[in-house]
Design a protein around this motif. Structure first.
Motif, PDB file in Angstrom:
ATOM      1  N   SER A   1      58.199  50.679  39.864  1.00 36.20           N
ATOM      2  CA  SER A   1      57.107  51.442  40.474  1.00 36.20           C
ATOM      3  C   SER A   1      55.946  51.605  39.503  1.00 36.20           C
ATOM      4  O   SER A   1      54.772  51.520  39.887  1.00 36.20           O
ATOM      5  CB  SER A   1      57.617  52.821  40.908  1.00 36.20           C
ATOM      6  OG  SER A   1      58.721  52.715  41.770  1.00 36.20           O
ATOM      7  N   TYR A   2      56.275  51.827  38.237  1.00 31.52           N
ATOM      8  CA  TYR A   2      55.245  51.986  37.211  1.00 31.52           C
ATOM      9  C   TYR A   2      54.463  50.692  37.023  1.00 31.52           C
ATOM     10  O   TYR A   2      53.228  50.702  36.911  1.00 31.52           O
ATOM     11  CB  TYR A   2      55.913  52.413  35.918  1.00 31.52           C
ATOM     12  CG  TYR A   2      54.985  52.559  34.738  1.00 31.52           C
ATOM     13  CD1 TYR A   2      53.967  53.498  34.739  1.00 31.52           C
ATOM     14  CD2 TYR A   2      55.147  51.763  33.603  1.00 31.52           C
ATOM     15  CE1 TYR A   2      53.129  53.648  33.644  1.00 31.52           C
ATOM     16  CE2 TYR A   2      54.316  51.902  32.514  1.00 31.52           C
ATOM     17  CZ  TYR A   2      53.302  52.841  32.536  1.00 31.52           C
ATOM     18  OH  TYR A   2      52.464  52.975  31.459  1.00 31.52           O
ATOM     19  N   ALA A   3      55.169  49.558  36.997  1.00 30.40           N
ATOM     20  CA  ALA A   3      54.496  48.269  36.872  1.00 30.40           C
ATOM     21  C   ALA A   3      53.558  48.028  38.056  1.00 30.40           C
ATOM     22  O   ALA A   3      52.418  47.575  37.882  1.00 30.40           O
ATOM     23  CB  ALA A   3      55.531  47.145  36.763  1.00 30.40           C
ATOM     24  N   ALA A   4      54.034  48.336  39.273  1.00 34.79           N
ATOM     25  CA  ALA A   4      53.184  48.168  40.458  1.00 34.79           C
ATOM     26  C   ALA A   4      51.973  49.089  40.394  1.00 34.79           C
ATOM     27  O   ALA A   4      50.859  48.706  40.782  1.00 34.79           O
ATOM     28  CB  ALA A   4      53.999  48.446  41.718  1.00 34.79           C
ATOM     29  N   ALA A   5      52.182  50.318  39.899  1.00 34.21           N
ATOM     30  CA  ALA A   5      51.064  51.261  39.788  1.00 34.21           C
ATOM     31  C   ALA A   5      50.023  50.769  38.789  1.00 34.21           C
ATOM     32  O   ALA A   5      48.815  50.914  39.016  1.00 34.21           O
ATOM     33  CB  ALA A   5      51.586  52.639  39.362  1.00 34.21           C
ATOM     34  N   LEU A   6      50.462  50.171  37.681  1.00 30.51           N
ATOM     35  CA  LEU A   6      49.518  49.634  36.707  1.00 30.51           C
ATOM     36  C   LEU A   6      48.695  48.496  37.310  1.00 30.51           C
ATOM     37  O   LEU A   6      47.495  48.386  37.066  1.00 30.51           O
ATOM     38  CB  LEU A   6      50.261  49.143  35.470  1.00 30.51           C
ATOM     39  CG  LEU A   6      50.802  50.216  34.518  1.00 30.51           C
ATOM     40  CD1 LEU A   6      51.595  49.560  33.388  1.00 30.51           C
ATOM     41  CD2 LEU A   6      49.679  51.064  33.945  1.00 30.51           C
TER      42      LEU A   6
ATOM     43  N   ILE B   1      42.572  48.078  42.060  1.00 34.21           N
ATOM     44  CA  ILE B   1      42.079  48.967  43.126  1.00 34.21           C
ATOM     45  C   ILE B   1      41.438  50.221  42.544  1.00 34.21           C
ATOM     46  O   ILE B   1      40.259  50.497  42.761  1.00 34.21           O
ATOM     47  CB  ILE B   1      43.216  49.344  44.096  1.00 34.21           C
ATOM     48  CG1 ILE B   1      43.774  48.086  44.784  1.00 34.21           C
ATOM     49  CG2 ILE B   1      42.715  50.326  45.157  1.00 34.21           C
ATOM     50  CD1 ILE B   1      44.948  48.350  45.705  1.00 34.21           C
ATOM     51  N   ASP B   2      42.211  51.000  41.777  1.00 36.47           N
ATOM     52  CA  ASP B   2      41.712  52.295  41.295  1.00 36.47           C
ATOM     53  C   ASP B   2      40.490  52.159  40.396  1.00 36.47           C
ATOM     54  O   ASP B   2      39.492  52.859  40.575  1.00 36.47           O
ATOM     55  CB  ASP B   2      42.826  53.033  40.530  1.00 36.47           C
ATOM     56  CG  ASP B   2      43.847  53.646  41.465  1.00 36.47           C
ATOM     57  OD1 ASP B   2      43.580  53.683  42.675  1.00 36.47           O
ATOM     58  OD2 ASP B   2      44.903  54.085  40.983  1.00 36.47           O
ATOM     59  N   ARG B   3      40.576  51.281  39.419  1.00 36.82           N
ATOM     60  CA  ARG B   3      39.478  51.191  38.463  1.00 36.82           C
ATOM     61  C   ARG B   3      38.184  50.680  39.089  1.00 36.82           C
ATOM     62  O   ARG B   3      37.114  51.256  38.831  1.00 36.82           O
ATOM     63  CB  ARG B   3      39.895  50.322  37.273  1.00 36.82           C
ATOM     64  CG  ARG B   3      40.950  50.989  36.400  1.00 36.82           C
ATOM     65  CD  ARG B   3      41.258  50.178  35.168  1.00 36.82           C
ATOM     66  NE  ARG B   3      40.120  50.124  34.259  1.00 36.82           N
ATOM     67  CZ  ARG B   3      40.092  49.361  33.175  1.00 36.82           C
ATOM     68  NH1 ARG B   3      41.119  48.585  32.874  1.00 36.82           N
ATOM     69  NH2 ARG B   3      39.042  49.381  32.380  1.00 36.82           N
ATOM     70  N   PRO B   4      38.191  49.622  39.909  1.00 41.80           N
ATOM     71  CA  PRO B   4      36.934  49.210  40.552  1.00 41.80           C
ATOM     72  C   PRO B   4      36.349  50.290  41.451  1.00 41.80           C
ATOM     73  O   PRO B   4      35.133  50.532  41.440  1.00 41.80           O
ATOM     74  CB  PRO B   4      37.337  47.964  41.353  1.00 41.80           C
ATOM     75  CG  PRO B   4      38.551  47.446  40.671  1.00 41.80           C
ATOM     76  CD  PRO B   4      39.275  48.654  40.177  1.00 41.80           C
ATOM     77  N   CYS B   5      37.203  50.948  42.238  1.00 41.47           N
ATOM     78  CA  CYS B   5      36.712  52.016  43.121  1.00 41.47           C
ATOM     79  C   CYS B   5      36.207  53.200  42.309  1.00 41.47           C
ATOM     80  O   CYS B   5      35.182  53.812  42.650  1.00 41.47           O
ATOM     81  CB  CYS B   5      37.818  52.461  44.076  1.00 41.47           C
ATOM     82  SG  CYS B   5      38.301  51.206  45.286  1.00 41.47           S
ATOM     83  N   GLY B   6      36.895  53.521  41.235  1.00 40.09           N
ATOM     84  CA  GLY B   6      36.460  54.615  40.381  1.00 40.09           C
ATOM     85  C   GLY B   6      35.121  54.319  39.728  1.00 40.09           C
ATOM     86  O   GLY B   6      34.264  55.204  39.601  1.00 40.09           O
TER      87      GLY B   6
END
Length: 414
Positions: A369-374, A380-385
């Motif tokens: 799960s941690y690998a998928a989150a990274l 996703i998170d960083r570009p949107c952020g």
């Protein structure tokens, strides 16, 4: 721990610095508590598929479900901290503060949740081809409710599209109210009155909802009336109170004397006893279990804030906590993979060592799960952020001109 963390970071396309270090404005105990909470959530989902566990381990895994209430308390603390910081920057303009808050929260939650809707839809389709299922039965209207984040109020939608998605619906409903709640809570008296009003309204709506479904007015564990916001609202109220009166403790700028700390430890154990009696243990009153879990979470956060900072900021702990939202969303897929593994000779061998097998499965699900989150953080998170920061920075410059205040400008989207 550090080499494993570096390997995960490189696999996800992140720099080791991003994976290992929290931004300076983060509160270390909150990230550490998020890591603890998500491990509890993973444990309860695993325990459902490993029935041969020793009684003590079965109790521990079942209590892991109240990691969600810990998340709610932490969320209320973070929301209060964010809104008050924006209010200091832009004055008392509710419109500006609310607009910035909604942008940040939507960008933080929605893109990854929408990705989870797609991923679990595909996985469920593939599972059906193999005569299995990943998600509960649902329809297109349920998917639309999740896209609009109103699924927390609809029985067929609340937890059927994304496993564990009920908590996201609860949080988004709280976020919709948060700017107005904080606006009405500027003074200590206003905060107490607003919090008590929320508790009374939540309890009243919860009782009316449960009684409308049957003559016993009983709330069952993991069903709609347990999941929805009125039953969970005490956790957010406790978090708001903690943010206002306990922030110096959480940040480490103030320390409690040992007698007060010992009293909090004892209070925390008392609350955990109530959680067991009300909830997954004795099952006396599931509707009250979230409130007891919220109080236990408050005690735990204050006590944990007195731990050595090097423990709270340990690279893997801090990174796991920062990635907890992604870990939460992808953990159900990882549990499904482990379930498949348990049907192989590996699972047969582990049945002879149930405790060891559970710990192995817990570590494996956490790692996957941690690998998928990274990965999703990178794509996703960083570009949107980054897009949100540019938008907020542009608006922040305009807002600062209209409402001059020291320190106006953009900041990371948490």
């Amino acid at each position: 721990m550090r080499p494993a963390l570096t390997l995960f970071a490189r696999f996800a396309g992140l720099s080791t610095g991003v994976a290992e270090r929290a931004p300076d404005n983060r509160i270390a105990v909150l990230d550490a508590a998020r890591a603890f909470a998500i491990v509890g959530v993973i444990a309860v989902h695993l325990g459902l598929w490993m029935p041969a566990l020793p009684p003590w381990l079965n109790v521990v895994s079942e209590l892991g479900q109240y990691g969600v209430q810990l998340f709610f308390v932490i969320s209320a603390v973070t929301v209060s901290y964010t809104l008050e910081a924006d209010e200091r920057r832009y004055g008392a303009s509710l419109q500006i503060v609310a607009r910035r808050f909604y942008i940040k929260r939507f960008v933080r939650i929605a893109p990854l949740y929408y990705a989870a809707i797609v991923v679990y839809g595909v996985l469920d389709y593939l599972a059906h081809l193999a005569h299995g299922q990943i998600t509960l039965q649902h329809h297109a209207s349920d998917v639309m409710a999740n896209l609009l984040f109103i699924h927390g109020w609809l029985p067929t939608s609340i937890n059927s599209v994304v496993p564990g998605g009920w908590s996201i619906g609860v949080e988004m409903s709280f976020y919709a109210l948060a700017p107005f709640v904080l606006y009405a809570s500027r003074t200590a008296r206003g905060l107490w009155m607003t919090g008590l009003l929320m508790l009374i309204c939540g309890a009243s709506i919860a009782v009316m909802g449960a009684c409308s479904a049957g003559v016993q007015c009983h709330i069952e564990n993991n069903e709609f009336f347990y999941f929805w916001l009125p039953v969970q609202v005490p956790c957010f109220v406790f978090g708001l109170w903690l943010a206002r009166f306990g922030m110096p403790l959480l940040t480490g700028s103030r320390r409690l004397p040992w007698r007060a700390l010992l009293a909090l430890v004892l209070a925390g154990f008392a609350c955990l006893t109530l959680v067991y009696e009300f909830g997954a243990g004795a099952e006396l009153a599931h509707g009250l279990a979230p409130s007891a879990a919220g109080l236990a979470a408050v005690c735990m956060l204050i006590v944990a804030s007195h731990l050595p900072v090097r423990w709270l900021k340990a690279p893997l702990v801090a990174s796991f906590g920062q990635q907890s939202y992604g870990v939460y969303l992808w953990s159900a897929a990882a549990v499904a993979l482990v379930r498949a593994l348990l049907k192989t000779p590996v699972g047969t061998a582990l049945k002879h060592f149930p405790t060891l097998g559970f710990l192995f499965a817990l570590a494996l699900v956490s790692a996957l799960s941690y690998a998928a989150a990274l990965v999703t953080t990178r794509w996703i998170d960083r570009p949107c952020g980054a897009w949100a920061r540019r938008l907020l920075l542009a608006h922040g410059t305009q807002d600062a001109r209209r409402h001059p205040a020291p320190g106006a400008g953009g900041e990371p989207v948490e």
